[in-house]
Design an enzyme around this catalytic site. Structure first.
Site, PDB file in Angstrom:
ATOM      1  N   GLN A  90      30.913  50.956  33.147  1.00  0.00           N
ATOM      2  CA  GLN A  90      32.144  50.237  33.477  1.00  0.00           C
ATOM      3  C   GLN A  90      32.025  49.633  34.879  1.00  0.00           C
ATOM      4  OE1 GLN A  90      35.736  52.824  32.221  1.00  0.00           O
ATOM      5  NE2 GLN A  90      33.998  54.202  32.190  1.00  0.00           N
ATOM      6  N   ASN A  91      30.942  49.962  35.560  1.00  0.00           N
ATOM      7  CA  ASN A  91      30.809  49.533  36.951  1.00  0.00           C
ATOM      8  C   ASN A  91      30.274  48.113  37.038  1.00  0.00           C
ATOM      9  OD1 ASN A  91      31.586  52.111  37.411  1.00  0.00           O
ATOM     10  ND2 ASN A  91      29.563  52.876  37.987  1.00  0.00           N
ATOM     11  N   HIS A 142      32.441  45.763  32.015  1.00  0.00           N
ATOM     12  CA  HIS A 142      33.459  45.109  32.852  1.00  0.00           C
ATOM     13  C   HIS A 142      32.873  44.017  33.740  1.00  0.00           C
ATOM     14  CE1 HIS A 142      36.191  48.918  32.379  1.00  0.00           C
ATOM     15  NE2 HIS A 142      36.169  48.160  31.315  1.00  0.00           N
ATOM     16  N   CYS A 193      34.562  30.058  36.713  1.00  0.00           N
ATOM     17  CA  CYS A 193      35.813  29.336  36.936  1.00  0.00           C
ATOM     18  C   CYS A 193      36.980  30.160  36.415  1.00  0.00           C
ATOM     19  CB  CYS A 193      35.751  27.994  36.211  1.00  0.00           C
ATOM     20  SG  CYS A 193      37.296  27.070  36.369  1.00  0.00           S
ATOM     21  N   CYS A 195      36.756  25.595  41.971  1.00  0.00           N
ATOM     22  CA  CYS A 195      35.625  25.505  41.044  1.00  0.00           C
ATOM     23  C   CYS A 195      35.009  24.106  41.155  1.00  0.00           C
ATOM     24  CB  CYS A 195      36.093  25.773  39.617  1.00  0.00           C
ATOM     25  SG  CYS A 195      34.834  25.355  38.401  1.00  0.00           S
ATOM     26  N   CYS A 254      35.568  21.630  38.053  1.00  0.00           N
ATOM     27  CA  CYS A 254      36.879  21.701  37.428  1.00  0.00           C
ATOM     28  C   CYS A 254      37.802  20.541  37.780  1.00  0.00           C
ATOM     29  CB  CYS A 254      37.529  22.985  37.936  1.00  0.00           C
ATOM     30  SG  CYS A 254      38.831  23.605  36.918  1.00  0.00           S
ATOM     31  N   ASN A 292      31.431  65.475  35.793  1.00  0.00           N
ATOM     32  CA  ASN A 292      32.558  65.019  36.615  1.00  0.00           C
ATOM     33  C   ASN A 292      33.094  66.235  37.372  1.00  0.00           C
ATOM     34  OD1 ASN A 292      35.109  63.979  37.539  1.00  0.00           O
ATOM     35  ND2 ASN A 292      35.040  62.460  35.889  1.00  0.00           N
ATOM     36  N   GLU A 324      35.977  66.647  38.336  1.00  0.00           N
ATOM     37  CA  GLU A 324      37.370  66.880  37.909  1.00  0.00           C
ATOM     38  C   GLU A 324      37.470  66.807  36.385  1.00  0.00           C
ATOM     39  OE1 GLU A 324      39.661  67.442  40.210  1.00  0.00           O
ATOM     40  OE2 GLU A 324      38.327  66.961  41.899  1.00  0.00           O
TER      41      GLU A 324
HETATM   42  C1  BJW Z   1      32.788  61.702  40.282  1.00  0.00           C
HETATM   43  C2  BJW Z   1      32.311  61.838  41.548  1.00  0.00           C
HETATM   44  C3  BJW Z   1      30.973  62.164  41.664  1.00  0.00           C
HETATM   45  C4  BJW Z   1      34.327  61.320  41.751  1.00  0.00           C
HETATM   46  N1  BJW Z   1      30.254  62.338  40.572  1.00  0.00           N
HETATM   47  N2  BJW Z   1      32.052  61.874  39.211  1.00  0.00           N
HETATM   48  C5  BJW Z   1      45.403  51.202  24.915  1.00  0.00           C
HETATM   49  C6  BJW Z   1      46.383  52.018  25.411  1.00  0.00           C
HETATM   50  C7  BJW Z   1      46.978  51.745  26.637  1.00  0.00           C
HETATM   51  C8  BJW Z   1      46.601  50.651  27.397  1.00  0.00           C
HETATM   52  C9  BJW Z   1      45.622  49.847  26.901  1.00  0.00           C
HETATM   53  C10 BJW Z   1      45.040  50.114  25.676  1.00  0.00           C
HETATM   54  N3  BJW Z   1      44.119  49.154  25.430  1.00  0.00           N
HETATM   55  C11 BJW Z   1      44.098  48.317  26.485  1.00  0.00           C
HETATM   56  C12 BJW Z   1      45.007  48.708  27.388  1.00  0.00           C
HETATM   57  C13 BJW Z   1      45.302  48.045  28.680  1.00  0.00           C
HETATM   58  C14 BJW Z   1      44.274  48.335  29.737  1.00  0.00           C
HETATM   59  C15 BJW Z   1      44.209  49.825  30.042  1.00  0.00           C
HETATM   60  O1  BJW Z   1      43.331  50.544  29.622  1.00  0.00           O
HETATM   61  N4  BJW Z   1      45.137  50.293  30.874  1.00  0.00           N
HETATM   62  C16 BJW Z   1      45.120  51.699  31.293  1.00  0.00           C
HETATM   63  C17 BJW Z   1      45.438  51.769  32.778  1.00  0.00           C
HETATM   64  C18 BJW Z   1      46.066  52.476  30.433  1.00  0.00           C
HETATM   65  N5  BJW Z   1      42.949  47.841  29.345  1.00  0.00           N
HETATM   66  C19 BJW Z   1      42.653  46.573  29.463  1.00  0.00           C
HETATM   67  O2  BJW Z   1      43.453  45.770  29.886  1.00  0.00           O
HETATM   68  C20 BJW Z   1      41.254  46.138  29.054  1.00  0.00           C
HETATM   69  N6  BJW Z   1      41.340  45.000  28.201  1.00  0.00           N
HETATM   70  C21 BJW Z   1      41.618  45.089  26.904  1.00  0.00           C
HETATM   71  O3  BJW Z   1      41.664  46.157  26.328  1.00  0.00           O
HETATM   72  O4  BJW Z   1      41.847  43.881  26.291  1.00  0.00           O
HETATM   73  C22 BJW Z   1      42.570  43.878  25.055  1.00  0.00           C
HETATM   74  C23 BJW Z   1      44.016  44.297  25.359  1.00  0.00           C
HETATM   75  C24 BJW Z   1      44.664  43.828  26.471  1.00  0.00           C
HETATM   76  C25 BJW Z   1      45.980  44.214  26.745  1.00  0.00           C
HETATM   77  C26 BJW Z   1      46.638  45.092  25.886  1.00  0.00           C
HETATM   78  C27 BJW Z   1      45.963  45.571  24.756  1.00  0.00           C
HETATM   79  C28 BJW Z   1      44.634  45.139  24.482  1.00  0.00           C
HETATM   80  C29 BJW Z   1      40.484  45.687  30.255  1.00  0.00           C
HETATM   81  C30 BJW Z   1      40.177  46.794  31.200  1.00  0.00           C
HETATM   82  C31 BJW Z   1      39.418  46.229  32.406  1.00  0.00           C
HETATM   83  C32 BJW Z   1      39.252  47.260  33.500  1.00  0.00           C
HETATM   84  N7  BJW Z   1      38.779  46.601  34.671  1.00  0.00           N
HETATM   85  C33 BJW Z   1      38.539  47.374  35.869  1.00  0.00           C
HETATM   86  C34 BJW Z   1      38.256  46.405  37.043  1.00  0.00           C
HETATM   87  C35 BJW Z   1      36.848  45.818  36.932  1.00  0.00           C
HETATM   88  C36 BJW Z   1      36.530  44.958  38.101  1.00  0.00           C
HETATM   89  C37 BJW Z   1      36.538  45.697  39.414  1.00  0.00           C
HETATM   90  O5  BJW Z   1      35.882  46.745  39.591  1.00  0.00           O
HETATM   91  O6  BJW Z   1      37.204  45.198  40.318  1.00  0.00           O
HETATM   92  O7  BJW Z   1      37.438  48.258  35.673  1.00  0.00           O
HETATM   93  S1  BJW Z   1      39.881  48.487  36.256  1.00  0.00           S
HETATM   94  C38 BJW Z   1      38.876  49.836  36.772  1.00  0.00           C
HETATM   95  O8  BJW Z   1      38.989  50.945  35.851  1.00  0.00           O
HETATM   96  C39 BJW Z   1      37.444  49.324  36.683  1.00  0.00           C
HETATM   97  C40 BJW Z   1      36.733  50.533  36.183  1.00  0.00           C
HETATM   98  O9  BJW Z   1      35.514  50.149  35.554  1.00  0.00           O
HETATM   99  C41 BJW Z   1      37.711  51.126  35.211  1.00  0.00           C
HETATM  100  C42 BJW Z   1      37.494  52.563  34.909  1.00  0.00           C
HETATM  101  O10 BJW Z   1      37.614  53.359  36.048  1.00  0.00           O
HETATM  102  P1  BJW Z   1      36.593  54.555  36.264  1.00  0.00           P
HETATM  103  O11 BJW Z   1      35.217  54.004  36.313  1.00  0.00           O
HETATM  104  O12 BJW Z   1      36.864  55.605  35.281  1.00  0.00           O
HETATM  105  O13 BJW Z   1      36.948  55.009  37.759  1.00  0.00           O
HETATM  106  P2  BJW Z   1      38.126  55.953  38.302  1.00  0.00           P
HETATM  107  O14 BJW Z   1      38.262  55.637  39.732  1.00  0.00           O
HETATM  108  O15 BJW Z   1      39.310  55.889  37.451  1.00  0.00           O
HETATM  109  O16 BJW Z   1      37.549  57.425  38.103  1.00  0.00           O
HETATM  110  C43 BJW Z   1      36.445  57.910  38.853  1.00  0.00           C
HETATM  111  C44 BJW Z   1      36.059  59.265  38.279  1.00  0.00           C
HETATM  112  O17 BJW Z   1      34.894  59.692  38.976  1.00  0.00           O
HETATM  113  C45 BJW Z   1      37.098  60.363  38.454  1.00  0.00           C
HETATM  114  O18 BJW Z   1      37.266  61.048  37.218  1.00  0.00           O
HETATM  115  C46 BJW Z   1      36.494  61.304  39.493  1.00  0.00           C
HETATM  116  O19 BJW Z   1      36.819  62.679  39.290  1.00  0.00           O
HETATM  117  C47 BJW Z   1      35.033  61.074  39.256  1.00  0.00           C
HETATM  118  N8  BJW Z   1      34.171  61.346  40.397  1.00  0.00           N
HETATM  119  N9  BJW Z   1      33.392  61.595  42.444  1.00  0.00           N
HETATM  120  C48 BJW Z   1      30.868  62.174  39.360  1.00  0.00           C
HETATM  121  N10 BJW Z   1      30.444  62.329  42.892  1.00  0.00           N
END
Ligand code: BJW
Length: 262
Positions: free
Chosen positions: A106-107, A124, A132, A158, A161, A226, A228
């Site tokens: 996801q990174n 992601h 654009c 862009c 564009c 993880n 946590e």
């Molecule tokens: C350690 C550690 C160490 C610490 N060692 N571990 C179904 C239900 C509800 C909502 C939705 C759904 N389907 C879609 C949605 C909406 C939405 C969503 O999921 N919202 C939630 C908040 C509920 N999803 C979307 O919008 C997605 N699109 C989509 O589904 O399109 C169709 C659709 C749209 C709308 C409605 C329905 C359908 C797109 C999601 C895009 C996410 N983008 C981001 C930004 C990317 C660009 C950027 O980086 O700037 O991606 S958001 C952010 O979250 C980023 C990450 O990749 C992603 C996940 O986060 P991650 O990697 O898990 O990080 P953290 O910080 O949350 O956790 C870190 C973890 O590490 C923790 O657990 C720590 O304990 C641990 N840790 N130190 C190992 N040393």
């Protein structure tokens, strides 16, 4: 190493021994020990007062392209300055032990490639690609930043564009669709792998968070790494409650002791 940790590492290693196909689902936590803040923890410095969930949206970019541009410029500089850590390296080394290893990340930081992993699915997008904001070519129009006269303060228009688009990172924001090919490959891997390692993700963002559930429903084994607990912890067949930069090299060492595919 205490007895509990030793037992969990051994359990995880026993789930992996002899398997053909390993999938790794990684999240922001794996890059934390490289010095990249996770997505949900407080950001550093000037960015501490902003909520990343409010910045990583198309609406935020529409409202204030310069603010979001500055955030990505800041993060790109930070990412460019750091190196993969022992967790990324251990994942890359899995390729020497198993016939097929796919890293689904996801990174956006490109660290798995820097560490030497070769089969990587970027769910992601990437902070190293730009496009654009208005799909001005009718589909994704990539922009080579190297050819632009831009600065870190203002989102550049862009260059292709006529629709008033700006250059934005080729990453997936909330509410946007994931790249179809990447999502299909990830879904296929979740259903076909023998074991999925889920590393450093809060498992809160869909659809990535469903991949471990799909793997489990398909009868695959899950190992969570993880410090946590997460919403998928209860599904895991083995849990390593330690930073990935510590736990993954230990797991690799346990696998190397006997030879993973024996
Ligand atoms: C350690 C550690 C160490 C610490 N060692 N571990 C179904 C239900 C509800 C909502 C939705 C759904 N389907 C879609 C949605 C909406 C939405 C969503 O999921 N919202 C939630 C908040 C509920 N999803 C979307 O919008 C997605 N699109 C989509 O589904 O399109 C169709 C659709 C749209 C709308 C409605 C329905 C359908 C797109 C999601 C895009 C996410 N983008 C981001 C930004 C990317 C660009 C950027 O980086 O700037 O991606 S958001 C952010 O979250 C980023 C990450 O990749 C992603 C996940 O986060 P991650 O990697 O898990 O990080 P953290 O910080 O949350 O956790 C870190 C973890 O590490 C923790 O657990 C720590 O304990 C641990 N840790 N130190 C190992 N040393």
């Amino acid at each position: 190493m205490d007895d509990d940790t030793k037992a969990n590492i051994e359990k995880a290693a026993s789930l992996l021994r002899g398997v053909q196909r390993v999938a790794v689902l990684s999240g922001a936590g794996i890059s934390k020990e490289s010095g990249v803040p996770t997505f949900r923890e407080a950001q550093h410095g000037l960015w501490a007062r902003y909520d990343p969930q409010q910045l990583a949206t198309p609406d935020a970019f529409r409202r204030d392209p310069d603010l979001v541009w500055r955030w990505y410029m800041y993060r790109r500089r930070l990412i460019e300055a750091v190196a993969p850590n022992p967790g990324h390296m251990a994942i890359a080394h899995l390729e020497a032990l198993f016939p097929q290893v796919t890293v689904i990340t996801q990174n956006i930081d490109g660290m798995h490639a820097k560490a030497g992993s070769t089969t990587i699915v970027e769910l992601h997008g990437s902070i190293y690609r730009w496009k654009c904001s208005e799909l001005c070519g009718g589909e994704t129009m990539f922009v080579d930043l190297g050819t632009l006269d831009y600065n870190e303060e203002h989102a550049p228009p862009c260059p292709h564009c006529e629709e008033g688009g700006y250059v934005r990172p080729d990453v997936v924001w909330f509410g946007e669709m994931l790249p179809r090919a990447a999502l299909e490959q990830a879904l296929d891997e979740a259903a076909q792998c023998d074991v999925m390692l889920v590393v450093g993700t809060s498992a809160m963002v869909e659809p990535a968070a469903s991949l471990p559930r799909i793997a489990k429903k398909s009868g695959k084994r899950l190992i969570e790494v993880n410090p946590e607990g997460t919403p998928i912890s209860h599904l895991a067949d083995a849990v390593l409650r330690a930073p990935s930069g510590v736990a993954l090299p230990m797991l690799l060492a346990a696998l190397n002791e006997e030879g993973a595919t024996q």
